[in-house]
Each structure stands twice: as structure tokens, then as C-alpha cells.
Design an enzyme around this catalytic site. Sequence first.
Site, mmCIF file in Angstrom:
data_model
loop_
_atom_site.group_PDB
_atom_site.id
_atom_site.type_symbol
_atom_site.label_atom_id
_atom_site.label_comp_id
_atom_site.label_asym_id
_atom_site.label_seq_id
_atom_site.Cartn_x
_atom_site.Cartn_y
_atom_site.Cartn_z
ATOM 1 N N ASN A 7 21.763 56.916 84.657
ATOM 2 C CA ASN A 7 20.327 56.844 84.930
ATOM 3 C C ASN A 7 19.607 56.774 83.587
ATOM 4 O OD1 ASN A 7 17.686 57.142 85.713
ATOM 5 N ND2 ASN A 7 17.894 59.283 86.375
ATOM 6 N N LYS A 9 16.554 56.142 83.068
ATOM 7 C CA LYS A 9 15.130 56.515 83.150
ATOM 8 C C LYS A 9 14.285 55.435 82.469
ATOM 9 C CE LYS A 9 16.708 61.185 83.603
ATOM 10 N NZ LYS A 9 16.446 62.615 83.485
ATOM 11 N N HIS A 92 14.745 61.341 93.064
ATOM 12 C CA HIS A 92 15.037 62.027 91.805
ATOM 13 C C HIS A 92 13.978 63.100 91.573
ATOM 14 C CE1 HIS A 92 15.492 62.822 87.532
ATOM 15 N NE2 HIS A 92 16.718 62.359 87.659
ATOM 16 N N GLU A 94 12.360 63.936 89.081
ATOM 17 C CA GLU A 94 11.172 63.486 88.331
ATOM 18 C C GLU A 94 10.199 62.768 89.263
ATOM 19 O OE1 GLU A 94 13.355 61.583 85.174
ATOM 20 O OE2 GLU A 94 14.028 63.571 84.544
ATOM 21 N N GLU A 161 21.410 67.783 91.801
ATOM 22 C CA GLU A 161 20.865 67.882 90.454
ATOM 23 C C GLU A 161 19.926 69.085 90.378
ATOM 24 O OE1 GLU A 161 21.055 64.009 88.141
ATOM 25 O OE2 GLU A 161 19.181 63.959 89.261
ATOM 26 N N GLY A 167 17.990 67.345 81.820
ATOM 27 C CA GLY A 167 17.359 67.111 80.525
ATOM 28 C C GLY A 167 17.184 68.358 79.681
ATOM 29 N N SER A 201 22.406 67.371 82.681
ATOM 30 C CA SER A 201 22.970 67.661 81.358
ATOM 31 C C SER A 201 24.494 67.486 81.292
ATOM 32 C CB SER A 201 22.565 69.072 80.882
ATOM 33 O OG SER A 201 21.164 69.138 80.681
ATOM 34 N N GLY A 222 22.046 61.307 82.837
ATOM 35 C CA GLY A 222 20.817 60.816 82.210
ATOM 36 C C GLY A 222 21.020 60.611 80.719
HETATM 37 P P1 PGA Z 1 20.309 64.468 82.232
HETATM 38 O O1 PGA Z 1 19.575 63.744 83.465
HETATM 39 O O2 PGA Z 1 21.745 64.052 82.272
HETATM 40 O O3 PGA Z 1 19.590 63.939 81.007
HETATM 41 O O4 PGA Z 1 20.123 65.922 82.418
HETATM 42 C C1 PGA Z 1 20.223 63.635 84.701
HETATM 43 C C2 PGA Z 1 19.300 62.971 85.670
HETATM 44 O O5 PGA Z 1 18.089 63.167 85.586
HETATM 45 O O6 PGA Z 1 19.751 62.217 86.554
#
Ligand code: PGA
Length: 237
Positions: A7, A9, A92, A94, A161, A167, A201, A222
Site C-alpha cells: 500500500n 498510499k 483503510h 486512514e 490492521e 505507521g 508497521s 505500508g
Molecule cells: P504501515 O502501513 O506498514 O506503514 O504501518 C500499513 C497500512 O496502512 O496499510
Amino acid sequence: MKLIVANWKMHKTRAEAGAYARELAATIGGGIDGRELVLAPSFTALAEARDERGRWSIACQNVAAEAGGAFTGEVSAAQAREAGCRYAIVGHSERRRLFGEEGPVLAKKLQRCREAGLTPIYCLGETLEERDAGETPAILASQVETLASDPRELPLVAAYEPVWAIGTGRAARPEDAESARRLLAGLLAGRTDFRLLYGGSVTPENAPALSSQTAFEGFLVGGASLTPAAFAAIARA
Ligand code: PGA
């Protein structure tokens, strides 16, 4: 077959996506045994992220809740499908937190995906406050409720998640991730074809433990997916 999804983003221009695709191709050669790879770039870079040789497929990060019409700035599931997407990320955290997307609108997005022939990668997970309050099972159950009208026999990918792990550099401990996975597997038990991914993460360093100490069928990655070497290392883990 484990499923590893990158992903990106809101990162990468078309030129950067093209360079990534070439580097990933060089890194994985003919592909990685037992792994299905998916890149989820911005809509603008879908074409550059594709692999003509089919070593990975592409996903979009979002689709419109409506099928088409006067919705300035939206991209429909059918448009994403025609642009080559096989999967679409839906729900997601976000999108949920920053854009206010909740169950009813996400249910419509899932329906649009099905009409267009996209397999949804449906994301769900609790916040830290919810976890600390012991609400994880109730939150996951309510987020699974959004799938109530989604045909049970169609293939589904669901990504656990935990919001506090996205993140933050603080992945869930394998035992916590695994207990959430068991909950979700129970909640989805009426379905015939689903895969559960962990996201939050994930790095090349923690992927081996998350992979060997849980029964997840892959990862949604991500930050660490932004470099082909790290993404390939996670996929190999
Ligand atoms: P991250 O994001 O690996 O940067 O924590 C994962 C995601 O948002 O799908």
C-alpha cells in the site's frame, strides 16, 4: 499461497512507480514461490505499476461508493477494473478516520467492487483506546457487520490492521495479532473463501516472527513497501 500487498498510499509519481516496478522485477526474477504480490499505487500510477509478465497484480486504494455519474473527483470501481486492478482496498483506517468513511458507505463500496469484478481487501482494526478498554472483539464484530450483504461465496481478503500499529513503527506482537486473527476467522466463518492479512508497521525485521507465530495468510505493508528490496524481503519472510 501467501498474499503480500504494498500500500503505497499517496506516494510515488508515475516515473517513480515505473522505476520501482523495474527494480522489483529485477529483485524477484521469475517471481517468489508461494507468494502472490500486489502493488497498490495511486490511480495516476496504475499503468506504470503493472507487470506485463503477471508476477504481481495491481490494486487501487479506494473506490467510489457510487457506480458513476456526477461525483467530481471520484473514481469508480469499474474504472479501476478497466485500468487493470484486480483488487481494491476498502475501509483503510486512514479512509475511516481522515475521510469519515463508516459502515454504510463502505458497504456500498464493497458492492461496487463486486459489480465491477474487483476483489475487496477490506481493512479493519481497533484503536488503542478501544484495545485498552477491552473493546477489540466488539469493534471487529461491528466492522465485520459491514460485510453482511457481501456475497459469502465470493473471495474476500480482510486485513487486520490495528490503528495503533499503522505507521507508528510499533507492530502488534505476534500473540496479539494472532488472537485478533482467531476472532476474525470466527466472525467470518460463514464465508467459503477468505484470506486474512496482518498490517501495521510490518518490516523485513519483524515479518519472520509475524509470519511464523501467526496463521495470517499474508501482509498489507505500508511504509516498508516503498522500496522494492524491503517489500521483496517481507514477501520472502
Ligand atoms: P504501515 O502501513 O506498514 O506503514 O504501518 C500499513 C497500512 O496502512 O496499510
